[in-house]
Design a protein around this motif. Structure first.
Motif, short mmCIF file in Angstrom:
data_model
loop_
_atom_site.label_atom_id
_atom_site.label_comp_id
_atom_site.label_asym_id
_atom_site.label_seq_id
_atom_site.Cartn_x
_atom_site.Cartn_y
_atom_site.Cartn_z
N ALA A 177 0.86 -1.20 0.00
CA ALA A 177 0.00 0.00 0.00
C ALA A 177 0.89 1.24 0.00
N ARG A 178 0.43 2.27 -0.70
CA ARG A 178 1.18 3.53 -0.72
C ARG A 178 0.85 4.28 0.56
N GLU A 179 1.87 4.53 1.36
CA GLU A 179 1.62 5.14 2.68
C GLU A 179 1.99 6.61 2.74
N GLY A 180 2.79 7.06 1.78
CA GLY A 180 3.16 8.46 1.88
C GLY A 180 4.15 8.88 0.82
N TYR A 181 4.59 10.11 0.95
CA TYR A 181 5.47 10.72 -0.04
C TYR A 181 6.55 11.48 0.71
N SER A 182 7.81 11.15 0.42
CA SER A 182 8.92 11.81 1.12
C SER A 182 9.71 12.67 0.15
#
Ligand SMILES: CC(C)(COP(=O)(O)OP(=O)(O)OC[C@H]1O[C@@H](n2cnc3c(N)ncnc32)[C@H](O)[C@@H]1OP(=O)(O)O)[C@@H](O)C(=O)NCCC(=O)NCCS
Length: 195
Positions: free
Chosen positions: A148-153
């Motif tokens: 799952a895509r959890e975020g963007y850094s």
């Protein structure tokens, strides 16, 4: 040193690197240089290979080669790095398939084996992959394995001399087990003469 992987797929297995793999690993990575550029930089010289072998002896990191079952050819590699125990039980994934072997489903199979190794053999709870937004093959790969895509850094890793944004993708042990149970149920239903 971590336990050696024993997972086998239909076409590939995971194996610990050995000193005698140096020539083949370096040849594959040199031949794949332009394919890897901007994404990963696995060992392409003897000193880099020696450092990889030294890393492979640590217990907070698993260095895995992908070997074809038919002829033992080395197709690529996977690292499970920064293994943190205690209440976290988490690690990061890095991976690459050699250019001649890309787009043939090998990494889907090999990363599936690495998830089994990480969750079952190492007892981890979370595996994360940090992927640049433009890396469509890598995003397709983890998406279809149930991450799952959890975020963007922003400006997360310095690769090729530039700080690059990354998407954070992760899979948890319980989601991995549920998916496997679901897949087993589905294939039992679709097997001919399954009743
Ligand atoms: C990402 C990588 C490991 C995928 O390996 P692979 O063995 O080619 O992957 P597979 O053949 O198992 O395919 C996995 C998925 O990626 C898709 N894919 C593979 N190459 C693709 C491409 N060039 N363009 C678009 N999608 C692609 C496949 O279609 C498949 O998705 P699908 O099942 O939804 O169709 C490989 O491209 C690679 O080593 N790239 C360079 C290093 C790298 O980027 N590492 C990851 C850093 S985060």
């Amino acid at each position: 040193m971590l336990p050696a992987p024993t997972q086998l797929g239909p076409r590939v297995r995971l194996a610990c690197p050995r000193p005698r793999d140096q020539r083949e690993v370096i040849a594959l990575n040199r031949a794949s240089r332009s394919f890897y550029r901007g994404w990963v930089s696995p060992p392409a010289a003897p000193d880099q290979f020696a450092r990889m072998l030294a890393r492979a002896r640590r217990s907070d990191l698993a260095v895995l080669l992908i070997r074809r079952l038919d002829d033992d050819t080395i197709l690529g590699g996977i690292e499970i790095s920064q293994i943190v125990r205690g209440a976290f039980q988490s690690a990061y994934l890095g991976y690459q398939i050699g250019a001649p072997w890309a787009r043939q489903g090998y990494m889907t199979e090999a990363l599936g084996l690495a998830l089994a190794y990480g969750f079952r053999t190492l007892g981890l709870h979370r595996l994360e992959a940090n992927i640049q937004p433009a890396n469509a093959p890598s995003i397709a790969l983890v998406r279809q394995l149930g991450f799952a895509r959890e975020g963007y850094s922003r400006r997360y890793l310095k690769i090729g001399g530039r700080w690059r944004d990354h998407e954070r993708w992760a899979i948890l042990a319980e989601a991995w087990r549920d998916r496997r149970a679901g897949n087993r149920r589905r294939s039992a239903r679709t097997l001919p003469n399954a009743r």
